[in-house]
Design a protein around this motif. Structure first.
Motif, PDB file in Angstrom:
ATOM      1  N   PRO A  82       1.557  14.474   8.057  1.00  0.00           N
ATOM      2  CA  PRO A  82       0.513  15.441   7.699  1.00  0.00           C
ATOM      3  C   PRO A  82       0.162  15.484   6.217  1.00  0.00           C
ATOM      4  CG  PRO A  82       2.588  16.564   8.160  1.00  0.00           C
ATOM      5  CD  PRO A  82       2.775  15.139   8.578  1.00  0.00           C
ATOM      6  N   ARG A  83       0.996  14.886   5.369  1.00  0.00           N
ATOM      7  CA  ARG A  83       0.684  14.985   3.939  1.00  0.00           C
ATOM      8  C   ARG A  83      -0.603  14.240   3.565  1.00  0.00           C
ATOM      9  NH1 ARG A  83       4.422  11.014   0.235  1.00  0.00           N
ATOM     10  NH2 ARG A  83       4.917   9.421   1.775  1.00  0.00           N
ATOM     11  N   TYR A  84      -0.949  13.238   4.345  1.00  0.00           N
ATOM     12  CA  TYR A  84      -2.139  12.470   3.984  1.00  0.00           C
ATOM     13  C   TYR A  84      -3.412  13.290   4.207  1.00  0.00           C
ATOM     14  CZ  TYR A  84       1.131   8.564   3.934  1.00  0.00           C
ATOM     15  OH  TYR A  84       2.197   7.726   3.669  1.00  0.00           O
ATOM     16  N   LEU A  85      -3.509  13.974   5.325  1.00  0.00           N
ATOM     17  CA  LEU A  85      -4.686  14.812   5.547  1.00  0.00           C
ATOM     18  C   LEU A  85      -4.655  16.042   4.650  1.00  0.00           C
ATOM     19  CD1 LEU A  85      -5.326  14.592   9.388  1.00  0.00           C
ATOM     20  CD2 LEU A  85      -6.419  13.331   7.516  1.00  0.00           C
ATOM     21  N   ALA A  86      -3.464  16.513   4.296  1.00  0.00           N
ATOM     22  CA  ALA A  86      -3.372  17.605   3.325  1.00  0.00           C
ATOM     23  C   ALA A  86      -3.944  17.165   1.981  1.00  0.00           C
ATOM     24  CB  ALA A  86      -1.921  18.055   3.168  1.00  0.00           C
ATOM     25  N   ALA A  87      -3.658  15.929   1.593  1.00  0.00           N
ATOM     26  CA  ALA A  87      -4.226  15.387   0.354  1.00  0.00           C
ATOM     27  C   ALA A  87      -5.741  15.284   0.456  1.00  0.00           C
ATOM     28  CB  ALA A  87      -3.613  14.023   0.053  1.00  0.00           C
ATOM     29  N   LEU A  89      -3.876   5.920   6.543  1.00  0.00           N
ATOM     30  CA  LEU A  89      -2.448   6.205   6.453  1.00  0.00           C
ATOM     31  C   LEU A  89      -2.049   7.320   7.419  1.00  0.00           C
ATOM     32  CD1 LEU A  89      -1.926   5.982   2.582  1.00  0.00           C
ATOM     33  CD2 LEU A  89      -1.244   4.308   4.316  1.00  0.00           C
ATOM     34  N   ALA A  90      -2.922   8.324   7.540  1.00  0.00           N
ATOM     35  CA  ALA A  90      -2.635   9.424   8.466  1.00  0.00           C
ATOM     36  C   ALA A  90      -2.609   8.931   9.903  1.00  0.00           C
ATOM     37  CB  ALA A  90      -3.672  10.529   8.297  1.00  0.00           C
ATOM     38  N   GLU A  91      -3.552   8.072  10.252  1.00  0.00           N
ATOM     39  CA  GLU A  91      -3.615   7.549  11.620  1.00  0.00           C
ATOM     40  C   GLU A  91      -2.403   6.677  11.929  1.00  0.00           C
ATOM     41  OE1 GLU A  91      -6.611   4.933  14.490  1.00  0.00           O
ATOM     42  OE2 GLU A  91      -7.244   5.535  12.487  1.00  0.00           O
ATOM     43  N   GLU A  92      -1.990   5.895  10.922  1.00  0.00           N
ATOM     44  CA  GLU A  92      -0.869   4.975  11.119  1.00  0.00           C
ATOM     45  C   GLU A  92       0.456   5.721  11.270  1.00  0.00           C
ATOM     46  OE1 GLU A  92       1.854   2.071   8.332  1.00  0.00           O
ATOM     47  OE2 GLU A  92      -0.158   2.605   7.652  1.00  0.00           O
ATOM     48  N   THR A  93       0.685   6.733  10.443  1.00  0.00           N
ATOM     49  CA  THR A  93       2.000   7.355  10.348  1.00  0.00           C
ATOM     50  C   THR A  93       2.115   8.722  11.015  1.00  0.00           C
ATOM     51  OG1 THR A  93       1.492   8.496   8.266  1.00  0.00           O
ATOM     52  CG2 THR A  93       2.305   6.218   8.115  1.00  0.00           C
ATOM     53  N   LEU A 129       0.825  -1.204   0.000  1.00  0.00           N
ATOM     54  CA  LEU A 129       0.000   0.000   0.000  1.00  0.00           C
ATOM     55  C   LEU A 129       0.861   1.256   0.000  1.00  0.00           C
ATOM     56  CD1 LEU A 129      -2.709   1.440   0.183  1.00  0.00           C
ATOM     57  CD2 LEU A 129      -2.721   1.004   2.649  1.00  0.00           C
ATOM     58  N   HIS A 130       1.861   1.299   0.859  1.00  0.00           N
ATOM     59  CA  HIS A 130       2.720   2.477   0.919  1.00  0.00           C
ATOM     60  C   HIS A 130       3.520   2.647  -0.375  1.00  0.00           C
ATOM     61  CE1 HIS A 130       2.256   4.259   4.882  1.00  0.00           C
ATOM     62  NE2 HIS A 130       2.095   3.036   5.383  1.00  0.00           N
ATOM     63  N   ARG A 131       4.028   1.550  -0.912  1.00  0.00           N
ATOM     64  CA  ARG A 131       4.798   1.645  -2.157  1.00  0.00           C
ATOM     65  C   ARG A 131       3.981   2.271  -3.268  1.00  0.00           C
ATOM     66  NH1 ARG A 131       4.528  -1.798  -6.282  1.00  0.00           N
ATOM     67  NH2 ARG A 131       3.605  -3.445  -4.985  1.00  0.00           N
ATOM     68  N   LEU A 132       2.717   1.896  -3.362  1.00  0.00           N
ATOM     69  CA  LEU A 132       1.872   2.379  -4.456  1.00  0.00           C
ATOM     70  C   LEU A 132       1.298   3.762  -4.169  1.00  0.00           C
ATOM     71  CD1 LEU A 132       0.041  -0.994  -5.136  1.00  0.00           C
ATOM     72  CD2 LEU A 132       1.581   0.170  -6.731  1.00  0.00           C
ATOM     73  N   ALA A 133       0.710   3.943  -2.992  1.00  0.00           N
ATOM     74  CA  ALA A 133       0.034   5.202  -2.696  1.00  0.00           C
ATOM     75  C   ALA A 133       1.016   6.341  -2.460  1.00  0.00           C
ATOM     76  CB  ALA A 133      -0.874   5.036  -1.484  1.00  0.00           C
ATOM     77  N   ASP A 134       2.098   6.085  -1.751  1.00  0.00           N
ATOM     78  CA  ASP A 134       3.030   7.160  -1.429  1.00  0.00           C
ATOM     79  C   ASP A 134       3.657   7.766  -2.678  1.00  0.00           C
ATOM     80  OD1 ASP A 134       2.440   6.713   1.190  1.00  0.00           O
ATOM     81  OD2 ASP A 134       4.390   5.856   1.741  1.00  0.00           O
ATOM     82  N   ALA A 135       3.761   6.974  -3.735  1.00  0.00           N
ATOM     83  CA  ALA A 135       4.333   7.493  -4.976  1.00  0.00           C
ATOM     84  C   ALA A 135       3.442   8.545  -5.629  1.00  0.00           C
ATOM     85  CB  ALA A 135       4.569   6.338  -5.953  1.00  0.00           C
ATOM     86  N   GLN A 136       2.170   8.619  -5.216  1.00  0.00           N
ATOM     87  CA  GLN A 136       1.225   9.557  -5.816  1.00  0.00           C
ATOM     88  C   GLN A 136       0.949  10.777  -4.943  1.00  0.00           C
ATOM     89  OE1 GLN A 136      -1.949   6.557  -6.266  1.00  0.00           O
ATOM     90  NE2 GLN A 136      -1.788   6.879  -8.473  1.00  0.00           N
ATOM     91  N   ILE A 137       1.543  10.819  -3.742  1.00  0.00           N
ATOM     92  CA  ILE A 137       1.205  11.870  -2.781  1.00  0.00           C
ATOM     93  C   ILE A 137       2.471  12.655  -2.437  1.00  0.00           C
ATOM     94  CG2 ILE A 137       0.137  12.378  -0.559  1.00  0.00           C
ATOM     95  CD1 ILE A 137      -1.032   9.478  -0.667  1.00  0.00           C
ATOM     96  N   ALA A 138       2.512  13.913  -2.841  1.00  0.00           N
ATOM     97  CA  ALA A 138       3.669  14.763  -2.561  1.00  0.00           C
ATOM     98  C   ALA A 138       3.679  15.195  -1.100  1.00  0.00           C
ATOM     99  CB  ALA A 138       3.656  15.979  -3.481  1.00  0.00           C
ATOM    100  N   GLU A 139       4.780  15.788  -0.671  1.00  0.00           N
ATOM    101  CA  GLU A 139       4.926  16.211   0.719  1.00  0.00           C
ATOM    102  C   GLU A 139       3.860  17.227   1.124  1.00  0.00           C
ATOM    103  OE1 GLU A 139       6.922  14.976   3.100  1.00  0.00           O
ATOM    104  OE2 GLU A 139       7.441  13.461   1.595  1.00  0.00           O
ATOM    105  N   ASP A 140       3.409  18.044   0.156  1.00  0.00           N
ATOM    106  CA  ASP A 140       2.378  19.040   0.469  1.00  0.00           C
ATOM    107  C   ASP A 140       0.966  18.519   0.245  1.00  0.00           C
ATOM    108  OD1 ASP A 140       2.277  18.905  -2.279  1.00  0.00           O
ATOM    109  OD2 ASP A 140       2.502  21.065  -2.620  1.00  0.00           O
TER     110      ASP A 140
END
Length: 364
Positions: free
Chosen positions: A92-97, A85-89, A49-60
């Motif tokens: 802040p980029r996940y809630l920003a997304a 993902l936000a709860e796990e890690t 999940l992280h390998r795939l999703a994180d590649a699509q979500i920038a730091e902002d």
């Protein structure tokens, strides 16, 4: 091959569905991986999940290829994974997304009755697909940010959509055109002509998912009742093989076939509804039996080896829709749904199968 071995191999070879752009198809796989992680506790699913999703979500929080101005309700679905993902890690980029996606919904055009248009390019239309794509995210976002008015709005949209798409013979039609401008729309009701299985599958998953995270109170009582009726109607239309036909209201139509993605969606919705006590008594027993029959049928008959010896999930209609543009106009008739290509290992089938299998592990 064990189902988990198939899912692991699929995830290892999976590439982003649309060249890396944020899309609902990837969201189906993300949901499946999240459910497998929760059901098994195995780290490999979160790693995928992280390998795939994180590649699509920038730091902002910017999402690759995503443009809110398209007002495409499909783009919202993959955002549901952001909250987990936000709860796990605590990153802040996940809630920003999620805020980017919520911003689209805040400005998304609506029909007069209050429901979101399916897409800017499909104006004045409500499709069952869109209820799954947008409304569960809206409720999860509301819970994460303390916006109860968004939950009220989502529940009202569900209620209205079920009225607007209800078929007199049972279940719900694929789409509704408020304007009656589309050739596929009945001039009186605005309904599309047929009951497409995957559209009803999206609806069933949406209803079960939102009832899973909302309180059992007067605010959800009507939706719970409608969901029980829907699940009972789904069970009644299951074939002797344990699956469901591509066109639900024309089982004897020449060329109609048992379709994989809808069958996986129904299996998931039935098993999750039973596990979370959304049905009870004898009704719960029939729902569990139907959900497990479907899952067994999918695992035993739809996982097949291709010419290269790779096990793939077969029998998935690639895509189907309503309207469009000249030269590729989709009429929505029962016959139309039998003209679309059938493929293997499509995310719209594999994701729901992952989810159904995960639910079966938790329903003991």
């Amino acid at each position: 091959m064990k189902p988990t071995d198939y899912f692991d191999k699929f995830a290892n070879r999976y590439q982003h569905y649309k060249g890396g752009s944020w899309c609902y198809e990837d969201g189906c796989v993300y949901r499946g991986l999240q459910f497998l992680a929760d059901a098994t506790g195995e780290a490999r699913w979160r790693s995928h999940l992280h390998r795939l999703a994180d590649a699509q979500i920038a730091e902002d929080g910017t999402l690759t290829g995503y443009s809110p101005e398209e007002f495409n309700i499909d783009h919202i679905l993959a955002g549901r994974v952001l909250f987990a993902l936000a709860e796990e890690t605590k990153d802040p980029r996940y809630l920003a997304a999620a805020e980017h996606l919520a911003g689209q919904l805040a400005n998304h055009p609506r029909i007069r009755s209050g429901n979101y248009w399916h897409k800017k390019r499909y104006p004045h239309q409500v499709w069952l697909d869109g209820l799954y794509m947008g409304l569960p995210f809206q409720i999860e976002y509301a819970q994460a940010t303390g916006r109860p008015e968004l939950i009220v709005d989502a529940l009202q949209q569900f209620s209205t959509a079920l009225v607007l798409t209800a078929n007199p013979a049972g279940l719900y039609v694929h789409g509704y055109d408020e304007s009656r401008d589309q050739r596929w729309a009945d001039p009186i009701t605005g309904h599309s002509p047929a009951l497409w299985a995957r559209a009803v599958g999206w609806l069933s998953m949406a209803l079960v998912d939102v009832l899973a995270i909302l309180p059992d109170d007067t605010g959800t009582a009507s939706l719970r009742k409608r969901t029980r009726h829907l699940l009972a109607d789904i069970v009644a239309r299951q074939t002797s093989n344990g699956l469901w036909m591509q066109v639900l209201d024309a089982p004897d139509l020449v060329g109609n076939y048992e379709e994989t993605s809808a069958s996986a969606m129904f299996s998931y919705a039935l098993l999750r509804a039973a596990r979370l006590d959304l049905v009870d008594g004898d009704e719960a027993k029939s729902v569990i039996v139907a959900g497990r029959r479907a899952l067994d049928a999918l695992l035993n008959t739809k996982l097949v080896q291709d010419e290269d010896g790779i096990t793939r999930l077969s029998g998935i209609v690639h895509v189907a829709g309503l309207g469009g543009f000249e030269g590729n106009y989709r009429s929505g008739t029962p016959e139309y749904y039998l003209t679309e290509p059938v493929v293997s290992d499509d995310a719209k089938g594999v994701g729901p199968l992952m989810m159904a299998y995960a639910e079966s592990l938790r329903l003991r």
